[in-house]
Design a protein around this motif. Structure first.
Motif, PDB file in Angstrom:
ATOM      1  N   THR A  47       9.679  21.871  37.182  1.00 45.22           N
ATOM      2  CA  THR A  47      10.034  21.935  38.528  1.00 45.22           C
ATOM      3  C   THR A  47       9.892  20.489  39.056  1.00 45.22           C
ATOM      4  O   THR A  47       9.064  20.118  39.116  1.00 45.22           O
ATOM      5  CB  THR A  47       9.431  22.728  39.404  1.00 45.22           C
ATOM      6  OG1 THR A  47       9.604  24.031  38.972  1.00 45.22           O
ATOM      7  CG2 THR A  47      10.129  22.825  40.933  1.00 45.22           C
ATOM      8  N   ASP A  48      10.965  19.937  39.285  1.00 46.85           N
ATOM      9  CA  ASP A  48      11.159  18.288  39.917  1.00 46.85           C
ATOM     10  C   ASP A  48      11.582  18.654  41.455  1.00 46.85           C
ATOM     11  O   ASP A  48      12.392  19.421  41.761  1.00 46.85           O
ATOM     12  CB  ASP A  48      12.051  17.674  39.343  1.00 46.85           C
ATOM     13  CG  ASP A  48      11.555  16.950  37.964  1.00 46.85           C
ATOM     14  OD1 ASP A  48      10.261  17.581  37.654  1.00 46.85           O
ATOM     15  OD2 ASP A  48      12.294  16.424  37.141  1.00 46.85           O
ATOM     16  N   THR A  49      10.803  17.952  42.433  1.00 49.32           N
ATOM     17  CA  THR A  49      10.934  18.071  43.799  1.00 49.32           C
ATOM     18  C   THR A  49      11.913  16.654  44.185  1.00 49.32           C
ATOM     19  O   THR A  49      11.443  15.725  43.864  1.00 49.32           O
ATOM     20  CB  THR A  49      10.037  18.017  44.573  1.00 49.32           C
ATOM     21  OG1 THR A  49       9.167  19.173  44.402  1.00 49.32           O
ATOM     22  CG2 THR A  49      10.318  18.000  46.299  1.00 49.32           C
ATOM     23  N   VAL A  50      13.303  16.877  44.200  1.00 47.89           N
ATOM     24  CA  VAL A  50      14.331  15.795  44.276  1.00 47.89           C
ATOM     25  C   VAL A  50      14.668  15.255  45.677  1.00 47.89           C
ATOM     26  O   VAL A  50      14.980  16.198  46.311  1.00 47.89           O
ATOM     27  CB  VAL A  50      15.546  16.005  43.336  1.00 47.89           C
ATOM     28  CG1 VAL A  50      16.373  15.004  43.283  1.00 47.89           C
ATOM     29  CG2 VAL A  50      14.718  16.588  41.998  1.00 47.89           C
ATOM     30  N   GLY A  56      16.432  14.838  52.751  1.00 48.65           N
ATOM     31  CA  GLY A  56      15.388  16.091  52.497  1.00 48.65           C
ATOM     32  C   GLY A  56      14.952  16.172  51.086  1.00 48.65           C
ATOM     33  O   GLY A  56      15.543  15.290  50.288  1.00 48.65           O
ATOM     34  N   THR A  57      14.301  17.308  50.640  1.00 51.13           N
ATOM     35  CA  THR A  57      14.079  17.496  49.294  1.00 51.13           C
ATOM     36  C   THR A  57      14.432  18.951  48.967  1.00 51.13           C
ATOM     37  O   THR A  57      14.444  19.688  49.697  1.00 51.13           O
ATOM     38  CB  THR A  57      12.930  17.101  48.984  1.00 51.13           C
ATOM     39  OG1 THR A  57      11.868  18.083  49.989  1.00 51.13           O
ATOM     40  CG2 THR A  57      11.964  15.853  49.459  1.00 51.13           C
ATOM     41  N   ALA A  58      14.495  19.127  47.518  1.00 48.76           N
ATOM     42  CA  ALA A  58      15.104  20.241  46.926  1.00 48.76           C
ATOM     43  C   ALA A  58      14.388  20.524  45.520  1.00 48.76           C
ATOM     44  O   ALA A  58      14.252  19.483  44.958  1.00 48.76           O
ATOM     45  CB  ALA A  58      16.440  20.552  47.073  1.00 48.76           C
ATOM     46  N   ASP A  59      13.865  21.486  45.174  1.00 46.58           N
ATOM     47  CA  ASP A  59      13.269  21.845  44.050  1.00 46.58           C
ATOM     48  C   ASP A  59      14.264  22.292  42.868  1.00 46.58           C
ATOM     49  O   ASP A  59      15.310  23.083  43.123  1.00 46.58           O
ATOM     50  CB  ASP A  59      12.374  23.044  44.277  1.00 46.58           C
ATOM     51  CG  ASP A  59      10.920  22.619  44.935  1.00 46.58           C
ATOM     52  OD1 ASP A  59      10.768  21.175  45.018  1.00 46.58           O
ATOM     53  OD2 ASP A  59      10.084  23.561  45.194  1.00 46.58           O
ATOM     54  N   ARG A  60      14.155  21.599  41.760  1.00 48.08           N
ATOM     55  CA  ARG A  60      15.205  21.963  40.582  1.00 48.08           C
ATOM     56  C   ARG A  60      14.312  22.251  39.683  1.00 48.08           C
ATOM     57  O   ARG A  60      13.557  21.479  38.917  1.00 48.08           O
ATOM     58  CB  ARG A  60      15.926  20.790  40.454  1.00 48.08           C
ATOM     59  CG  ARG A  60      16.990  20.380  41.572  1.00 48.08           C
ATOM     60  CD  ARG A  60      18.005  21.396  41.824  1.00 48.08           C
ATOM     61  NE  ARG A  60      18.903  21.017  42.927  1.00 48.08           N
ATOM     62  CZ  ARG A  60      18.766  21.911  44.210  1.00 48.08           C
ATOM     63  NH1 ARG A  60      18.030  22.637  44.247  1.00 48.08           N
ATOM     64  NH2 ARG A  60      19.638  21.330  44.981  1.00 48.08           N
ATOM     65  N   ASP A  61      14.417  23.492  39.064  1.00 43.60           N
ATOM     66  CA  ASP A  61      13.893  24.048  37.874  1.00 43.60           C
ATOM     67  C   ASP A  61      14.794  23.874  36.566  1.00 43.60           C
ATOM     68  O   ASP A  61      15.996  24.000  36.522  1.00 43.60           O
ATOM     69  CB  ASP A  61      13.648  25.565  37.865  1.00 43.60           C
ATOM     70  CG  ASP A  61      12.745  25.881  39.133  1.00 43.60           C
ATOM     71  OD1 ASP A  61      11.815  25.045  39.557  1.00 43.60           O
ATOM     72  OD2 ASP A  61      13.015  26.979  39.729  1.00 43.60           O
TER      73      ASP A  61
END
Length: 222
Positions: A47-50, A56-61
Motif C-alpha cells: 500500500t502506497d500513500t500517494v 490530499g493523499t490516497a492509499d493505493r494497493d
C-alpha cells in the motif's frame, strides 16, 4: 488468413489527426508512506500513500510483480500457436500464448521468450520481433508483459528437450489455428487471457503490411 483493412501504424509517420500527446509517458507522484501487506513466491502486495493533485493523499494497493514475456508464434501458413493451461484463480482452462516470468536476472527479454517457447511448447524460432508491450492491469499491479512475434518456427527434437515439466505444465496441449480464426475467437468471447487477446489482435493488425512496422526484438521498453 482472411483479408482485412487494418492500416498498420508507423512510428515514423505520425498521423496529423492524432494529437502528439496521446502516448503514455513516465510520471511518478510523491509517495509519503508505504507498507508491505503480503510477500509470496512471485508477488508481493503493498500500500502506497500517494499525494494527489489537490494536495490530499490516497492509499493505493497493488501487487508488485517481476514482469513477464509472451510469444505469438506464427508458422508459414499464418497459424498461431496456442497452449491450454489451468488458471486456478479463474477456475478455467484457458487458451494462451507461451509465456513466463522474467525470473532470470540479466536475461534479455527475447532470450526469456525463446526459453518459454521451448519449455512450454517445445518449439524454437529463428526470427523475432517486438509485437506489443502491455500493462496487464495497471490499477492493481505493476506487471508488464512484452509480447514477441516469433516466425520461422520449428519443433524441438525430442532428444534435445531436457526440460522437466511440473504442476500445470504437465497437461498443456498445443494447437495451431489460423490467426484470423484466433481473432474471431477473441471477439466472440472464446479466448480471454489478456496477453493472448493483445498478442492475437496486435499480430493480426501488424500483418497488414507484412509485419514491416514492428520494432526489433531488442527494442527498449518505455
Amino acid at each position: 488468413m482472411k483479408p482485412h483493412q487494418v492500416k498498420a501504424p508507423s512510428s515514423n509517420e505520425p498521423s496529423p489527426d492524432v494529437p502528439p500527446q496521446v502516448r503514455d509517458v513516465e510520471e511518478s507522484w510523491e509517495v509519503v508512506a508505504a507498507a508491505e501487506r503480503f510477500s509470496g513466491r512471485v508477488i508481493s502486495v503493498r500500500t502506497d500513500t500517494v499525494v494527489m493533485p489537490d494536495g490530499g493523499t490516497a492509499d493505493r494497493d497493488y501487487a508488485v510483480h517481476p514482469g513477464s514475456v509472451a510469444v505469438v508464434a506464427l508458422d508459414d501458413s499464418g497459424r498461431v500457436l496456442l497452449i491450454r493451461q489451468y488458471r486456478h484463480p479463474m477456475r478455467r482452462l484457458l487458451w494462451e500464448l507461451p509465456a513466463g516470468l522474467r525470473d532470470v536476472p540479466g536475461e534479455p527479454l527475447v532470450a526469456c521468450a525463446a526459453r518459454e517457447l521451448a519449455e512450454e511448447a517445445r518449439y524454437r524460432a529463428r526470427a523475432w520481433d517486438t509485437l506489443v508491450d502491455v500493462y496487464t492491469s495497471p490499477g492493481m499491479t505493476d506487471e508488464r508483459i512484452r509480447i514477441f512475434l516469433a516466425r520461422d518456427v520449428a519443433p524441438i527434437p525430442e532428444e534435445e528437450d531436457s526440460y522437466v515439466r511440473r504442476n500445470e505444465e504437465i497437461d498443456m496441449p498445443v494447437v495451431w489455428i489460423p490467426l484470423a480464426e484466433a481473432v474471431d475467437r477473441v471477439l466472440t468471447g472464446m479466448i480471454h487471457n489478456s496477453p493472448a487477446v493483445a498478442g492475437i489482435l496486435a499480430a493480426y493488425a501488424a500483418s497488414a503490411d507484412g509485419f514491416k512496422g514492428l520494432r526489433p526484438a531488442d527494442a527498449p521498453e518505455a
